[in-house]
Design a protein around this motif. Structure first.
Motif, PDB file in Angstrom:
ATOM      1  N   ASP A   1       0.845  -1.201   0.000  1.00  0.00           N
ATOM      2  CA  ASP A   1       0.000   0.000   0.000  1.00  0.00           C
ATOM      3  C   ASP A   1       0.886   1.259   0.000  1.00  0.00           C
ATOM      4  OD1 ASP A   1       0.740   0.630   2.704  1.00  0.00           O
ATOM      5  OD2 ASP A   1      -0.942  -0.512   3.469  1.00  0.00           O
ATOM      6  N   PHE A   2       0.284   2.402  -0.307  1.00  0.00           N
ATOM      7  CA  PHE A   2       1.042   3.653  -0.405  1.00  0.00           C
ATOM      8  C   PHE A   2       1.783   3.983   0.886  1.00  0.00           C
ATOM      9  CE2 PHE A   2      -1.128   4.593  -4.355  1.00  0.00           C
ATOM     10  CZ  PHE A   2      -0.251   5.433  -5.013  1.00  0.00           C
ATOM     11  N   GLU A   3       1.112   3.764   2.023  1.00  0.00           N
ATOM     12  CA  GLU A   3       1.735   4.088   3.304  1.00  0.00           C
ATOM     13  C   GLU A   3       3.019   3.277   3.496  1.00  0.00           C
ATOM     14  OE1 GLU A   3       0.246   5.137   7.711  1.00  0.00           O
ATOM     15  OE2 GLU A   3      -0.674   3.348   6.825  1.00  0.00           O
ATOM     16  N   THR A   4       2.952   1.990   3.256  1.00  0.00           N
ATOM     17  CA  THR A   4       4.116   1.116   3.393  1.00  0.00           C
ATOM     18  C   THR A   4       5.152   1.430   2.314  1.00  0.00           C
ATOM     19  OG1 THR A   4       2.669  -0.588   4.302  1.00  0.00           O
ATOM     20  CG2 THR A   4       4.842  -1.298   3.543  1.00  0.00           C
ATOM     21  N   PHE A   5       4.683   1.674   1.095  1.00  0.00           N
ATOM     22  CA  PHE A   5       5.581   1.968  -0.022  1.00  0.00           C
ATOM     23  C   PHE A   5       6.509   3.139   0.322  1.00  0.00           C
ATOM     24  CE2 PHE A   5       6.624   4.117  -4.034  1.00  0.00           C
ATOM     25  CZ  PHE A   5       7.149   3.059  -4.764  1.00  0.00           C
ATOM     26  N   PHE A   6       5.938   4.207   0.844  1.00  0.00           N
ATOM     27  CA  PHE A   6       6.770   5.366   1.184  1.00  0.00           C
ATOM     28  C   PHE A   6       7.504   5.181   2.519  1.00  0.00           C
ATOM     29  CE2 PHE A   6       4.286   7.477  -2.145  1.00  0.00           C
ATOM     30  CZ  PHE A   6       5.323   8.095  -2.841  1.00  0.00           C
ATOM     31  N   ALA A   7       6.894   4.497   3.475  1.00  0.00           N
ATOM     32  CA  ALA A   7       7.551   4.273   4.770  1.00  0.00           C
ATOM     33  C   ALA A   7       8.799   3.412   4.614  1.00  0.00           C
ATOM     34  CB  ALA A   7       6.585   3.621   5.753  1.00  0.00           C
ATOM     35  N   GLN A   8       8.772   2.476   3.672  1.00  0.00           N
ATOM     36  CA  GLN A   8       9.912   1.582   3.468  1.00  0.00           C
ATOM     37  C   GLN A   8      10.844   2.032   2.353  1.00  0.00           C
ATOM     38  OE1 GLN A   8       8.224  -2.366   3.003  1.00  0.00           O
ATOM     39  NE2 GLN A   8       7.708  -2.496   5.169  1.00  0.00           N
ATOM     40  N   ALA A   9      10.596   3.209   1.798  1.00  0.00           N
ATOM     41  CA  ALA A   9      11.470   3.714   0.728  1.00  0.00           C
ATOM     42  C   ALA A   9      12.903   3.765   1.242  1.00  0.00           C
ATOM     43  CB  ALA A   9      11.010   5.094   0.275  1.00  0.00           C
ATOM     44  N   PRO A  10      13.833   3.169   0.499  1.00  0.00           N
ATOM     45  CA  PRO A  10      15.215   3.070   0.974  1.00  0.00           C
ATOM     46  C   PRO A  10      15.897   4.416   1.218  1.00  0.00           C
ATOM     47  CG  PRO A  10      14.861   1.635  -0.909  1.00  0.00           C
ATOM     48  CD  PRO A  10      13.628   2.466  -0.750  1.00  0.00           C
ATOM     49  N   CYS A  11      15.610   5.399   0.374  1.00  0.00           N
ATOM     50  CA  CYS A  11      16.319   6.670   0.499  1.00  0.00           C
ATOM     51  C   CYS A  11      15.554   7.756  -0.254  1.00  0.00           C
ATOM     52  CB  CYS A  11      17.732   6.537  -0.070  1.00  0.00           C
ATOM     53  SG  CYS A  11      18.724   8.020   0.118  1.00  0.00           S
ATOM     54  N   VAL A  12      14.576   8.381   0.426  1.00  0.00           N
ATOM     55  CA  VAL A  12      13.818   9.426  -0.263  1.00  0.00           C
ATOM     56  C   VAL A  12      14.781  10.545  -0.666  1.00  0.00           C
ATOM     57  CG1 VAL A  12      11.567   8.923   0.726  1.00  0.00           C
ATOM     58  CG2 VAL A  12      13.085  10.485   1.911  1.00  0.00           C
ATOM     59  N   ASN A  13      14.596  11.032  -1.864  1.00  0.00           N
ATOM     60  CA  ASN A  13      15.498  12.029  -2.418  1.00  0.00           C
ATOM     61  C   ASN A  13      15.272  13.379  -1.744  1.00  0.00           C
ATOM     62  OD1 ASN A  13      16.798  13.906  -4.231  1.00  0.00           O
ATOM     63  ND2 ASN A  13      16.867  12.207  -5.696  1.00  0.00           N
ATOM     64  N   LEU A  14      16.324  13.932  -1.191  1.00  0.00           N
ATOM     65  CA  LEU A  14      16.205  15.213  -0.499  1.00  0.00           C
ATOM     66  C   LEU A  14      15.819  16.343  -1.451  1.00  0.00           C
ATOM     67  CD1 LEU A  14      19.218  14.970   1.966  1.00  0.00           C
ATOM     68  CD2 LEU A  14      16.800  14.476   2.398  1.00  0.00           C
ATOM     69  N   ALA A  15      16.156  16.197  -2.726  1.00  0.00           N
ATOM     70  CA  ALA A  15      15.809  17.225  -3.715  1.00  0.00           C
ATOM     71  C   ALA A  15      14.307  17.276  -3.996  1.00  0.00           C
ATOM     72  CB  ALA A  15      16.587  16.998  -5.012  1.00  0.00           C
ATOM     73  N   ARG A  16      13.538  16.349  -3.445  1.00  0.00           N
ATOM     74  CA  ARG A  16      12.085  16.365  -3.680  1.00  0.00           C
ATOM     75  C   ARG A  16      11.455  17.632  -3.131  1.00  0.00           C
ATOM     76  NH1 ARG A  16      12.745  13.974   1.001  1.00  0.00           N
ATOM     77  NH2 ARG A  16      11.062  13.649   2.514  1.00  0.00           N
ATOM     78  N   SER A  17      12.107  18.271  -2.172  1.00  0.00           N
ATOM     79  CA  SER A  17      11.562  19.519  -1.626  1.00  0.00           C
ATOM     80  C   SER A  17      11.573  20.639  -2.668  1.00  0.00           C
ATOM     81  CB  SER A  17      12.333  19.950  -0.380  1.00  0.00           C
ATOM     82  OG  SER A  17      13.673  20.244  -0.720  1.00  0.00           O
ATOM     83  N   LEU A  18      12.290  20.434  -3.770  1.00  0.00           N
ATOM     84  CA  LEU A  18      12.310  21.416  -4.863  1.00  0.00           C
ATOM     85  C   LEU A  18      11.075  21.298  -5.755  1.00  0.00           C
ATOM     86  CD1 LEU A  18      16.063  21.059  -5.923  1.00  0.00           C
ATOM     87  CD2 LEU A  18      15.045  22.837  -4.471  1.00  0.00           C
ATOM     88  N   ILE A  19      10.271  20.254  -5.547  1.00  0.00           N
ATOM     89  CA  ILE A  19       9.063  20.042  -6.348  1.00  0.00           C
ATOM     90  C   ILE A  19       8.007  21.027  -5.865  1.00  0.00           C
ATOM     91  CG2 ILE A  19       7.258  18.414  -7.017  1.00  0.00           C
ATOM     92  CD1 ILE A  19       9.354  16.165  -6.357  1.00  0.00           C
ATOM     93  N   LYS A  20       7.595  21.884  -6.773  1.00  0.00           N
ATOM     94  CA  LYS A  20       6.608  22.914  -6.456  1.00  0.00           C
ATOM     95  C   LYS A  20       5.492  22.851  -7.488  1.00  0.00           C
ATOM     96  CE  LYS A  20       9.542  25.111  -3.572  1.00  0.00           C
ATOM     97  NZ  LYS A  20       9.793  24.368  -2.384  1.00  0.00           N
ATOM     98  N   GLY A  21       4.359  23.409  -7.141  1.00  0.00           N
ATOM     99  CA  GLY A  21       3.275  23.496  -8.102  1.00  0.00           C
ATOM    100  C   GLY A  21       1.980  22.942  -7.561  1.00  0.00           C
ATOM    101  N   VAL A  22       1.001  22.872  -8.439  1.00  0.00           N
ATOM    102  CA  VAL A  22      -0.360  22.504  -8.044  1.00  0.00           C
ATOM    103  C   VAL A  22      -0.734  21.144  -8.614  1.00  0.00           C
ATOM    104  CG1 VAL A  22      -2.792  23.195  -8.198  1.00  0.00           C
ATOM    105  CG2 VAL A  22      -1.017  24.936  -7.936  1.00  0.00           C
TER     106      VAL A  22
END
Length: 117
Positions: free
Chosen positions: A56-77
């Motif tokens: 499920d989505f919750e587990t998918f993201f909770a177990q992500a090996p290394c979320v990319n720190l650059a994701r904070s650069l994602i902006k928009g609607v």
């Protein structure tokens, strides 16, 4: 506060929609996978395993090996909401992915979508 239904939805059930959205605009499944792997740190093999085991989505993201720190650069609607203003951390991760798939479908170059430079 009730949890959003998407949190318990299997990632594999939504993945074909990401791919279809991209392919409808001339992009590829490989590009969708590259975006997902960039965002989460999953290898292509790990991503395939998560799809296979209906995570499920919750587990998918909770177990992500290394979320990319650059994701904070994602902006928009996405869906009328600014992704950078989404308060729930899990929903924000899902919206980051939605935004990146939208950018892919709109023809944005991969190097811009991946925000590595």
């Amino acid at each position: 506060m009730t949890r959003h239904k998407i949190f318990t939805t299997s990632f594999a059930s939504v993945y074909p929609h990401y791919v279809a959205k991209a392919e409808k605009k001339g992009r590829t499944r490989a590009e969708v996978d590259e975006i997902i792997c960039w965002l989460t740190g999953y290898s292509p093999e790990e991503l395939a395993a998560r799809l296979e085991d209906q995570t499920d989505f919750e587990t998918f993201f909770a177990q992500a090996p290394c979320v990319n720190l650059a994701r904070s650069l994602i902006k928009g609607v996405v869906c009328g909401v600014r992704v950078e203003e989404v308060e729930n951390p899990l929903m924000r991760e899902i919206r980051y992915l939605d935004k990146m798939i939208d950018e892919l479908a709109k023809g944005k170059p991969m190097e811009k979508i991946l925000r590595d430079g």
